[in-house]
Design an enzyme around this catalytic site. Structure first.
Site, PDB file in Angstrom:
ATOM      1  N   ASP A   6     -43.216 -31.224 -18.216  1.00 19.96           N
ATOM      2  CA  ASP A   6     -42.934 -30.854 -19.605  1.00 19.96           C
ATOM      3  C   ASP A   6     -44.221 -31.069 -20.398  1.00 19.96           C
ATOM      4  OD1 ASP A   6     -42.176 -30.638 -22.257  1.00 19.96           O
ATOM      5  OD2 ASP A   6     -40.289 -31.722 -22.002  1.00 19.96           O
ATOM      6  N   GLU A  61     -41.562 -43.481 -23.956  1.00 18.26           N
ATOM      7  CA  GLU A  61     -40.921 -42.169 -24.080  1.00 18.26           C
ATOM      8  C   GLU A  61     -39.447 -42.429 -23.855  1.00 18.26           C
ATOM      9  OE1 GLU A  61     -38.771 -39.696 -23.399  1.00 18.26           O
ATOM     10  OE2 GLU A  61     -39.772 -38.691 -21.725  1.00 18.26           O
ATOM     11  N   GLU A 108     -28.600 -41.992 -24.358  1.00 17.22           N
ATOM     12  CA  GLU A 108     -29.131 -42.985 -23.413  1.00 17.22           C
ATOM     13  C   GLU A 108     -29.433 -44.316 -24.093  1.00 17.22           C
ATOM     14  OE1 GLU A 108     -32.418 -41.572 -21.114  1.00 17.22           O
ATOM     15  OE2 GLU A 108     -31.269 -39.982 -20.160  1.00 17.22           O
ATOM     16  N   HIS A 163     -37.883 -30.308 -21.844  1.00 14.47           N
ATOM     17  CA  HIS A 163     -36.790 -30.650 -20.935  1.00 14.47           C
ATOM     18  C   HIS A 163     -35.578 -31.196 -21.694  1.00 14.47           C
ATOM     19  CE1 HIS A 163     -38.329 -34.775 -21.414  1.00 14.47           C
ATOM     20  NE2 HIS A 163     -37.191 -35.193 -20.915  1.00 14.47           N
TER      21      HIS A 163
END
Length: 529
Positions: free
Chosen positions: A234, A327, A336, A477
């Site tokens: 990506d 990240e 998440e 992504h």
């Protein structure tokens, strides 16, 4: 009971003849066949006296001969349907009314219209088990019936058909309303649970509260090489981090850097090349062992220290760090909940004057008008190979979709609904409710709301870097998150679509999200998991 049909369509089958009080020779062969099954039925008590008759036809003939009342005439005169016939029989048996009383009734309200007459007076009453259509169809045609009577009978049949159709339509509408009310109750219950859990003091649904074994599935997913390959390929993501660090060497020169969730170690190596004197890279997944080999292969093991474990569970070899890089972003930014771990590290290890990068993020919404996709995902269930599977919509709609949205389907200007400053945000602020307004640019139908996020590297940077995950730019992504509407909303160019969005963690799984969209009278909760 069987429905009545008139195959000729001229109403001739609706003639209601009188039952003769003669012998069986007066009944033709067809009638004998039609009544044969009735002759074998159980005895029947007369409606107006105590006499027991051997069958329903015998009872009707007895009533006509002895009591001068044709039950068929009463049924025909008042155009009784199945329920009306049942009420009539029970009315006669319960009130013990005389035949003359029934013959003198006007066309207006009938004395047996009350629902109480649906309750049988006699258990297993053979008269109640008889179809009034068959009773009327089984008699000899009477020559005294004139064309005007036939017309009236045909009209009565039409009225009955219309009444039955209206009753069926009303029942379908009532069922639809009941299903909708049930759906609203489910949403209300879900909202009450969410609000109750949110109000619990000290329970923020943080991933820090998870035991290591409870979080194993999450970290195991990052042990697969394919996901790291996808992220590294990506370019928008990876090159933005690289450009931020390489174009701002003064930010990293001689600094101690912590990389939370380092994966293959790519950000740690960028930081080392940008001038950091020490980089501590932490990851719980098995990919950390490949990262160790990668770091050694690039001769950076003197600068980068790799530690396997959750940041919440380990102890760093330093007391404070100058920079935290990570990240951590998931779908719709917060999926998440890895930002929880970054904030934990910030509050525990970041030195005064230090910074978290990226430092600023925002979440945006826009309206989508994609009738083809709505047809394929929602309307599809109305007819699946000739079967109605519309109930599946209640299961399909709440699942938010992650996909690339065609820019041609965007029908509004974007609106930022939340801004996150990673240096100051509190854990509790990662759950929020906010109003939003989407200004339409097309006159069409809104079929979905799309969400995406933007990332900024700003603090102390002489060369600021940013990137977007929106549908208007190069895809990443992360793609976009799409919330499909069950029913499209008509919109006009220039008008504003008002709404409210609530973002909550799933208490049973704090790494997943509940997103509730409230658009006027339409409210739907979606899950990201």
């Amino acid at each position: 009971m069987a429905e009545y049909t008139d195959p000729r369509g001229d109403g001739a089958a609706e003639r209601m003849p009188e039952l003769s009080d003669g012998d069986d020779d007066d009944v033709d062969d067809d009638d004998e066949e039609q009544w044969q099954w009735m002759e074998d039925s159980q005895p029947v008590t007369c409606l107006f006296c105590d006499r027991m008759l051997k069958s329903v036809p015998a009872t009707l003939q007895h009533c006509t001969a002895e009591h001068q009342l044709s039950l068929v005439n009463v049924i025909t005169k008042h155009s009784l349907d199945d329920y009306g016939y049942i009420k009539l029989i029970n009315f006669i048996r319960s009130t013990k009314c005389s035949p003359s009383c029934l013959m003198g009734l006007p066309d207006g309200p009938l004395p047996w219209e009350s629902e109480e007459f649906l309750r049988p007076v006699l258990q297993d009453d053979p008269l109640l088990q008889t179809d009034p259509e068959e009773l009327c169809g089984g008699e000899e045609p009477c020559s005294s019936i004139c064309p005007s009577s036939m017309a009236e009978s045909h009209d009565a049949l039409l009225r009955r058909a219309q009444t039955a159709e209206e009753r069926a339509r009303s029942s379908e509408e009532a069922l639809a309303r009941a299903m909708e009310d049930l759906h609203k109750l489910k949403l209300l219950a879900q909202g009450l649970v969410l609000n109750a859990e949110t109000s619990k003091s000290g329970n923020l649904g943080s991933v820090a509260e998870l035991r290591e074994d409870e979080d194993e599935a999450y970290f195991s997913s990052y042990g697969h090489y394919s996901i790291h390959e996808e992220m590294l390929k990506d370019k928008v993501r990876t090159e933005s981090y690289r450009d931020f660090m390489y174009s701002n060497p003064d930010v990293f020169k001689d600094k101690v850097v912590l990389d939370v969730g380092c994966g293959t170690g790519i950000l740690s190596m960028f930081a080392a090349r940008a001038g950091a004197k020490q980089v501590i890279a932490v990851d719980q997944s098995e990919i950390i062992y490949q990262a160790m080999d990668i770091v050694r292969s690039n001769h950076l093991e003197d600068i980068i220290t790799l530690i396997k474990g959750r940041i919440e569970d380990i102890k760093l070899p330093v007391e404070k760090v100058d920079i935290i890089i990570s990240e951590w972003m998931g779908y719709f930014l917060l999926f998440e909940s890895m930002l929880d771990s970054v904030l934990h590290a910030r509050d525990l290890y970041l030195a005064d004057g230090g910074s978290v990068y990226p430092d600023l993020c925002n979440i945006s919404l826009a309206a989508v008008g994609d009738a083809q996709k709505h047809q394929g995902r929602i309307v599809f269930w109305d007819d699946v190979y000739g079967f109605n599977m519309a109930c599946m919509k209640k299961a399909v709609i709440p699942e938010a979709m992650v996909e690339v949205v065609n820019t041609d389907t965007l029908i509004s200007e974007p609106a930022v609904i939340q801004t996150v400053d990673c240096n100051t945000v509190c854990l509790s602020e990662l759950e929020f409710t906010t109003d939003f307004c989407l200004k339409m640019i097309n006159t069409t139908e809104c079929t979905a709301i799309v969400g995406y996020f933007d990332i900024f590297f700003n603090k102390g940077c002489s060369n600021k870097v940013k990137f977007s995950t929106g549908p208007q730019v190069t895809k990443t992504h992360w793609k976009q998150t799409v919330f499909l509407l069950e029913k499209p909303i008509p919109v006009q160019a220039g008008e504003e679509l008002q709404g409210k969005i609530t973002v909550r963690k799933n208490r049973k799984d704090p790494r997943s999200l509940f997103v509730t969209l409230d658009l006027g009278d339409r409210k739907q909760t979606y899950s990201l998991q």
